[in-house]
Design a protein around this motif. Structure first.
Motif, PDB file in Angstrom:
ATOM      1  N   SER A  99       0.807  -1.216   0.000  1.00 12.69           N
ATOM      2  CA  SER A  99       0.000   0.000   0.000  1.00 12.69           C
ATOM      3  C   SER A  99       0.844   1.272   0.000  1.00 12.69           C
ATOM      4  O   SER A  99       0.377   2.317  -0.429  1.00 12.69           O
ATOM      5  CB  SER A  99      -0.953   0.017   1.195  1.00 12.69           C
ATOM      6  OG  SER A  99      -0.245   0.154   2.399  1.00 12.69           O
ATOM      7  N   VAL A 100       2.108   1.201   0.465  1.00 13.24           N
ATOM      8  CA  VAL A 100       2.928   2.413   0.544  1.00 13.24           C
ATOM      9  C   VAL A 100       4.103   2.446  -0.430  1.00 13.24           C
ATOM     10  O   VAL A 100       4.735   3.485  -0.587  1.00 13.24           O
ATOM     11  CB  VAL A 100       3.465   2.639   1.977  1.00 13.24           C
ATOM     12  CG1 VAL A 100       2.342   2.812   2.968  1.00 13.24           C
ATOM     13  CG2 VAL A 100       4.413   1.545   2.400  1.00 13.24           C
ATOM     14  N   LYS A 101       4.405   1.350  -1.097  1.00 13.94           N
ATOM     15  CA  LYS A 101       5.636   1.276  -1.894  1.00 13.94           C
ATOM     16  C   LYS A 101       5.700   2.302  -3.017  1.00 13.94           C
ATOM     17  O   LYS A 101       6.786   2.741  -3.394  1.00 13.94           O
ATOM     18  CB  LYS A 101       5.843  -0.131  -2.457  1.00 13.94           C
ATOM     19  CG  LYS A 101       4.856  -0.521  -3.529  1.00 13.94           C
ATOM     20  CD  LYS A 101       5.129  -1.918  -4.025  1.00 13.94           C
ATOM     21  CE  LYS A 101       4.105  -2.299  -5.068  1.00 13.94           C
ATOM     22  NZ  LYS A 101       4.307  -3.643  -5.543  1.00 13.94           N
ATOM     23  N   ASP A 102       4.558   2.719  -3.559  1.00 16.99           N
ATOM     24  CA  ASP A 102       4.563   3.709  -4.627  1.00 16.99           C
ATOM     25  C   ASP A 102       4.600   5.138  -4.098  1.00 16.99           C
ATOM     26  O   ASP A 102       4.677   6.085  -4.873  1.00 16.99           O
ATOM     27  CB  ASP A 102       3.329   3.529  -5.513  1.00 16.99           C
ATOM     28  CG  ASP A 102       3.341   2.192  -6.239  1.00 16.99           C
ATOM     29  OD1 ASP A 102       4.445   1.684  -6.524  1.00 16.99           O
ATOM     30  OD2 ASP A 102       2.251   1.647  -6.506  1.00 16.99           O
ATOM     31  N   LYS A 103       4.573   5.301  -2.786  1.00 12.61           N
ATOM     32  CA  LYS A 103       4.546   6.628  -2.180  1.00 12.61           C
ATOM     33  C   LYS A 103       5.837   6.971  -1.452  1.00 12.61           C
ATOM     34  O   LYS A 103       5.997   8.085  -0.971  1.00 12.61           O
ATOM     35  CB  LYS A 103       3.387   6.712  -1.178  1.00 12.61           C
ATOM     36  CG  LYS A 103       2.037   6.456  -1.786  1.00 12.61           C
ATOM     37  CD  LYS A 103       0.981   6.399  -0.707  1.00 12.61           C
ATOM     38  CE  LYS A 103      -0.339   5.891  -1.247  1.00 12.61           C
ATOM     39  NZ  LYS A 103      -1.325   5.675  -0.176  1.00 12.61           N
ATOM     40  N   ILE A 104       6.747   5.998  -1.344  1.00 15.05           N
ATOM     41  CA  ILE A 104       7.979   6.218  -0.580  1.00 15.05           C
ATOM     42  C   ILE A 104       9.210   5.982  -1.435  1.00 15.05           C
ATOM     43  O   ILE A 104       9.148   5.337  -2.477  1.00 15.05           O
ATOM     44  CB  ILE A 104       8.037   5.312   0.678  1.00 15.05           C
ATOM     45  CG1 ILE A 104       8.003   3.832   0.286  1.00 15.05           C
ATOM     46  CG2 ILE A 104       6.924   5.665   1.646  1.00 15.05           C
ATOM     47  CD1 ILE A 104       8.239   2.865   1.441  1.00 15.05           C
ATOM     48  N   ILE A 105      10.319   6.502  -0.937  1.00 16.50           N
ATOM     49  CA  ILE A 105      11.618   6.310  -1.581  1.00 16.50           C
ATOM     50  C   ILE A 105      12.674   6.360  -0.482  1.00 16.50           C
ATOM     51  O   ILE A 105      12.433   6.920   0.579  1.00 16.50           O
ATOM     52  CB  ILE A 105      11.852   7.382  -2.661  1.00 16.50           C
ATOM     53  CG1 ILE A 105      13.008   7.006  -3.562  1.00 16.50           C
ATOM     54  CG2 ILE A 105      12.042   8.751  -2.046  1.00 16.50           C
ATOM     55  CD1 ILE A 105      13.053   7.778  -4.855  1.00 16.50           C
ATOM     56  N   ALA A 106      13.836   5.784  -0.733  1.00 17.84           N
ATOM     57  CA  ALA A 106      14.926   5.819   0.251  1.00 17.84           C
ATOM     58  C   ALA A 106      16.147   6.472  -0.392  1.00 17.84           C
ATOM     59  O   ALA A 106      16.868   5.835  -1.152  1.00 17.84           O
ATOM     60  CB  ALA A 106      15.250   4.417   0.729  1.00 17.84           C
ATOM     61  N   HIS A 107      16.353   7.740  -0.083  1.00 20.88           N
ATOM     62  CA  HIS A 107      17.537   8.460  -0.577  1.00 20.88           C
ATOM     63  C   HIS A 107      18.576   8.541   0.531  1.00 20.88           C
ATOM     64  O   HIS A 107      18.243   8.660   1.693  1.00 20.88           O
ATOM     65  CB  HIS A 107      17.177   9.897  -0.970  1.00 20.88           C
ATOM     66  CG  HIS A 107      16.513  10.009  -2.295  1.00 20.88           C
ATOM     67  ND1 HIS A 107      17.071   9.573  -3.460  1.00 20.88           N
ATOM     68  CD2 HIS A 107      15.307  10.528  -2.630  1.00 20.88           C
ATOM     69  CE1 HIS A 107      16.254   9.819  -4.458  1.00 20.88           C
ATOM     70  NE2 HIS A 107      15.166  10.385  -3.983  1.00 20.88           N
ATOM     71  N   GLY A 108      19.820   8.484   0.149  1.00 23.78           N
ATOM     72  CA  GLY A 108      20.902   8.727   1.103  1.00 23.78           C
ATOM     73  C   GLY A 108      21.068   7.673   2.158  1.00 23.78           C
ATOM     74  O   GLY A 108      21.534   7.963   3.254  1.00 23.78           O
ATOM     75  N   GLY A 109      20.707   6.455   1.868  1.00 23.61           N
ATOM     76  CA  GLY A 109      20.843   5.397   2.860  1.00 23.61           C
ATOM     77  C   GLY A 109      22.266   4.914   2.942  1.00 23.61           C
ATOM     78  O   GLY A 109      22.708   4.106   2.136  1.00 23.61           O
TER      79      GLY A 109
END
Length: 126
Positions: A99-109
């Motif tokens: 439900s959230v994968k298209d709304k989030i991103i992980a930058h700078g990990g």
């Protein structure tokens, strides 16, 4: 007289055929342009709404679909190399992730630095 009638009829048929193909192309071009505009609008709006799980506040995380407890787990587990880690490290279940994968991103990990990592950095002078 018959010859003139045949000529006029042939010209009328040619004009009808030409007009029909012109209208068909215009309608086809209009549909493809509209479809292109809609898809580009969706892409740009979806990119604009992405929430970075490495820097988002708890309110931003709950806004995309995490509950309070899960949002706090996401914050506590930072940094995330990619959003898929939320699922592989069992922070969220498959249903929540979907439900959230298209709304989030992980930058700078990047990896968290620890005290032992800092001492290995070569800052020690002898």
């Amino acid at each position: 007289m018959m010859r003139n009638f045949v000529r006029v009829f042939a010209i009328a048929c040619a004009l009808t055929l030409f007009a029909g193909t012109s209208f068909a192309q215009a309608t086809s071009d209009k549909k493809s342009t509209t479809t292109t505009e809609k898809s580009s609008t969706k892409k740009s709006s979806s990119k604009a709404k992405l929430v970075d799980i490495n820097s988002a506040t708890k309110d931003e995380l709950t806004g995309v679909g995490f509950d309070d407890a899960t949002a706090q787990k996401v914050i506590d587990g930072r940094p995330w190399a990619n959003k898929r880690q939320l699922l592989t490290k069992k922070v969220v279940d498959q249903k929540t992730y979907d439900s959230v994968k298209d709304k989030i991103i992980a930058h700078g990990g990047t990896k968290k630095s620890t005290k032992s990592d800092a001492s290995k950095g070569g800052d020690n002078k002898k």
